[in-house]
Design a protein around this motif. Sequence first.
Motif, PDB file in Angstrom:
ATOM      1  N   ASP A 319       0.877  -1.177   0.000  1.00  0.00           N
ATOM      2  CA  ASP A 319       0.000   0.000   0.000  1.00  0.00           C
ATOM      3  C   ASP A 319       0.912   1.223   0.000  1.00  0.00           C
ATOM      4  OD1 ASP A 319      -1.984   1.863   0.152  1.00  0.00           O
ATOM      5  OD2 ASP A 319      -2.829   1.160   2.049  1.00  0.00           O
ATOM      6  N   VAL A 320       1.140   1.786  -1.183  1.00  0.00           N
ATOM      7  CA  VAL A 320       2.080   2.894  -1.313  1.00  0.00           C
ATOM      8  C   VAL A 320       1.525   3.954  -2.248  1.00  0.00           C
ATOM      9  CG1 VAL A 320       4.193   1.573  -0.858  1.00  0.00           C
ATOM     10  CG2 VAL A 320       3.287   1.688  -3.183  1.00  0.00           C
ATOM     11  N   VAL A 321       1.990   5.181  -2.045  1.00  0.00           N
ATOM     12  CA  VAL A 321       1.729   6.271  -2.977  1.00  0.00           C
ATOM     13  C   VAL A 321       3.005   6.510  -3.773  1.00  0.00           C
ATOM     14  CG1 VAL A 321       1.157   8.704  -3.249  1.00  0.00           C
ATOM     15  CG2 VAL A 321      -0.022   7.341  -1.514  1.00  0.00           C
ATOM     16  N   ILE A 322       2.890   6.332  -5.090  1.00  0.00           N
ATOM     17  CA  ILE A 322       4.042   6.416  -5.991  1.00  0.00           C
ATOM     18  C   ILE A 322       3.930   7.692  -6.814  1.00  0.00           C
ATOM     19  CG2 ILE A 322       5.316   5.245  -7.810  1.00  0.00           C
ATOM     20  CD1 ILE A 322       3.677   2.691  -7.052  1.00  0.00           C
ATOM     21  N   GLU A 323       4.970   8.493  -6.784  1.00  0.00           N
ATOM     22  CA  GLU A 323       5.022   9.657  -7.667  1.00  0.00           C
ATOM     23  C   GLU A 323       5.828   9.282  -8.903  1.00  0.00           C
ATOM     24  OE1 GLU A 323       6.285  14.388  -7.765  1.00  0.00           O
ATOM     25  OE2 GLU A 323       6.120  13.333  -5.852  1.00  0.00           O
ATOM     26  N   VAL A 324       5.166   9.310 -10.038  1.00  0.00           N
ATOM     27  CA  VAL A 324       5.778   8.871 -11.296  1.00  0.00           C
ATOM     28  C   VAL A 324       6.210  10.087 -12.108  1.00  0.00           C
ATOM     29  CG1 VAL A 324       5.410   7.606 -13.442  1.00  0.00           C
ATOM     30  CG2 VAL A 324       4.375   6.789 -11.316  1.00  0.00           C
ATOM     31  N   GLU A 325       7.450  10.042 -12.593  1.00  0.00           N
ATOM     32  CA  GLU A 325       7.964  11.076 -13.492  1.00  0.00           C
ATOM     33  C   GLU A 325       7.879  10.568 -14.919  1.00  0.00           C
ATOM     34  OE1 GLU A 325      11.908  11.366 -12.045  1.00  0.00           O
ATOM     35  OE2 GLU A 325      11.381  12.499 -10.238  1.00  0.00           O
ATOM     36  N   ASP A 326       7.151  11.301 -15.766  1.00  0.00           N
ATOM     37  CA  ASP A 326       6.979  10.847 -17.151  1.00  0.00           C
ATOM     38  C   ASP A 326       6.684  12.063 -18.027  1.00  0.00           C
ATOM     39  OD1 ASP A 326       6.451   9.587 -19.540  1.00  0.00           O
ATOM     40  OD2 ASP A 326       5.105   8.091 -18.706  1.00  0.00           O
ATOM     41  N   THR A 327       7.709  12.591 -18.680  1.00  0.00           N
ATOM     42  CA  THR A 327       7.530  13.775 -19.519  1.00  0.00           C
ATOM     43  C   THR A 327       6.942  13.435 -20.879  1.00  0.00           C
ATOM     44  OG1 THR A 327       9.824  13.575 -20.294  1.00  0.00           O
ATOM     45  CG2 THR A 327       9.432  14.994 -18.389  1.00  0.00           C
ATOM     46  N   LEU A 328       7.144  12.215 -21.354  1.00  0.00           N
ATOM     47  CA  LEU A 328       6.688  11.843 -22.686  1.00  0.00           C
ATOM     48  C   LEU A 328       5.203  11.476 -22.709  1.00  0.00           C
ATOM     49  CD1 LEU A 328       8.347  11.794 -25.300  1.00  0.00           C
ATOM     50  CD2 LEU A 328       8.521   9.316 -25.067  1.00  0.00           C
ATOM     51  N   CYS A 329       4.715  10.874 -21.624  1.00  0.00           N
ATOM     52  CA  CYS A 329       3.296  10.512 -21.498  1.00  0.00           C
ATOM     53  C   CYS A 329       2.748  11.245 -20.269  1.00  0.00           C
ATOM     54  CB  CYS A 329       3.140   9.002 -21.344  1.00  0.00           C
ATOM     55  SG  CYS A 329       3.734   8.039 -22.755  1.00  0.00           S
ATOM     56  N   PRO A 330       2.360  12.504 -20.421  1.00  0.00           N
ATOM     57  CA  PRO A 330       1.976  13.313 -19.265  1.00  0.00           C
ATOM     58  C   PRO A 330       0.797  12.768 -18.475  1.00  0.00           C
ATOM     59  CG  PRO A 330       1.419  14.418 -21.337  1.00  0.00           C
ATOM     60  CD  PRO A 330       2.274  13.248 -21.695  1.00  0.00           C
ATOM     61  N   TRP A 331      -0.022  11.909 -19.103  1.00  0.00           N
ATOM     62  CA  TRP A 331      -1.141  11.314 -18.374  1.00  0.00           C
ATOM     63  C   TRP A 331      -0.669  10.386 -17.252  1.00  0.00           C
ATOM     64  CZ3 TRP A 331      -0.237  10.610 -23.650  1.00  0.00           C
ATOM     65  CH2 TRP A 331       0.324   9.379 -24.009  1.00  0.00           C
ATOM     66  N   ASN A 332       0.592   9.939 -17.337  1.00  0.00           N
ATOM     67  CA  ASN A 332       1.150   9.077 -16.285  1.00  0.00           C
ATOM     68  C   ASN A 332       1.752   9.865 -15.137  1.00  0.00           C
ATOM     69  OD1 ASN A 332       0.609   6.555 -17.446  1.00  0.00           O
ATOM     70  ND2 ASN A 332       2.504   6.568 -18.633  1.00  0.00           N
ATOM     71  N   ALA A 333       2.170  11.098 -15.417  1.00  0.00           N
ATOM     72  CA  ALA A 333       2.902  11.870 -14.420  1.00  0.00           C
ATOM     73  C   ALA A 333       1.988  12.233 -13.253  1.00  0.00           C
ATOM     74  CB  ALA A 333       3.479  13.131 -15.058  1.00  0.00           C
ATOM     75  N   GLY A 334       2.514  12.082 -12.042  1.00  0.00           N
ATOM     76  CA  GLY A 334       1.732  12.417 -10.858  1.00  0.00           C
ATOM     77  C   GLY A 334       1.795  11.311  -9.823  1.00  0.00           C
ATOM     78  N   ARG A 335       0.871  11.373  -8.881  1.00  0.00           N
ATOM     79  CA  ARG A 335       0.888  10.439  -7.754  1.00  0.00           C
ATOM     80  C   ARG A 335      -0.229   9.410  -7.887  1.00  0.00           C
ATOM     81  NH1 ARG A 335       1.925  15.060  -3.059  1.00  0.00           N
ATOM     82  NH2 ARG A 335       3.967  15.694  -3.875  1.00  0.00           N
ATOM     83  N   TRP A 336       0.158   8.151  -7.661  1.00  0.00           N
ATOM     84  CA  TRP A 336      -0.763   7.030  -7.781  1.00  0.00           C
ATOM     85  C   TRP A 336      -0.708   6.197  -6.509  1.00  0.00           C
ATOM     86  CZ3 TRP A 336      -3.669   7.296 -12.074  1.00  0.00           C
ATOM     87  CH2 TRP A 336      -3.169   8.042 -13.143  1.00  0.00           C
ATOM     88  N   ARG A 337      -1.883   5.814  -6.035  1.00  0.00           N
ATOM     89  CA  ARG A 337      -1.934   4.937  -4.859  1.00  0.00           C
ATOM     90  C   ARG A 337      -2.156   3.505  -5.319  1.00  0.00           C
ATOM     91  NH1 ARG A 337      -4.113   6.089   1.055  1.00  0.00           N
ATOM     92  NH2 ARG A 337      -3.352   4.150   1.995  1.00  0.00           N
TER      93      ARG A 337
END
Length: 410
Positions: A319-337
């Motif tokens: 159970d984690v909150v992951i901050e993803v860095e993704d400049t090429l696919c901006p829909w992925n960038a951000g925080r996901w639980r």
Amino acid sequence: MSLSLRPLTESDYSTWITVDEEAFGNAIPPHRRELFKDVTEFDRSLGAFEDDQLVGVTSVFSFTMTVPGGPLPVAGVTSVAVLPSHRRRGVLSALMTRQLSDIRERGEAVAALYASEAAIYGRFGYGRAADNLFFDIPTHSAGFVKHAPSDPSLRLRIVRPAEARSVFEKVFEAALDGRPGLYARTPERWNAILSDHEADQGGSGPLRAVVVEDDRGPRGYALFRIRSGITDHDTPSGELRLKELFGLDPAAYALLWRHVLDRDLVSRVRVAQRPVDDPLMHLLAEPRHLNAGWLDELWIRLVDVERALASRRYSAPVDVVIEVEDTLCPWNAGRWRLSAGTSGARCVPAGDAEADLRLPVALLGAAYLGGRALTGAQAAGLVHESRAGAVRELSTAMSWEPAPWTGLIF
């Protein structure tokens, strides 16, 4: 440079192959051109044109690939090539960016490829997710350990590859769900595997095969070629080149390897692609004589992080909150639980929740098939942890056995 992108058609195929040959510096035999054309999905190809000149290409195979927990639709990226005259001019970036968008629109959350050069595809969010071993085994030093598995009910049968195709297909289908990275094979792909044109032989003789079976049916097979040879002292120096070997149980697997290693007049067995956890390492009494080498194999890109992480199983609760860095696919960038256990997973936007860890999307792709620990990337300073233990928790959950391996370049 004025650049336009569009799907390629069959009328573009000859020019497409010319671009591919120029970029890779090779020559594709005519029969191989036809085999590749047979597996090509032209509606999933993409060409980059400067005016009317085709200067770059890429394509996708629609795969069903095994990931931890089961099968998943995966985009198999292939035939990525740019004319040497047009390098460093944005052609590859345009192709790869458009392709990722097309893959997402098609509903596939994961893309996979074999990298011609390892330094290229990290720029586009692909991570090194699977490795393979290659062996160079002297047969005189290939004895097994004392308690190697055996089964007296098993028997070997030499077969002609073209006539035993249904046997190979049956064995492979049974093995398919057991290892992440394996993908379902179409009839056209089997045609390519079993092709035995002179150009396929490469001086190593015709394709040969052996099947291991019992009264229930086939339990495994091996495909190989043998390059015959003899030394100046009139001793055999043949070389067996193993193409693939699948055994559905330990005894069948061991018997196939014994056949390969015990062929008369063969002094060496060379194997280009085997999984990093190949049981042969435990069977050989002197494993140093494998003369093993280690190379990268499959690279994975999470095209849709939310769906990709929810579409596989996990080896431990997380159970984690992951901050993803993704400049090429901006829909992925951000925080996901990510909340997951051994029976299922849920991945949703985390909103304003504090991130437990932060990492580039390529490292998440590298860990996706379960064969690449995130803790190593953390030690290299590439994964950043905000909550103590979060990286280890996620890395443990994403790990999987057996190790990922594809075994067949696409």
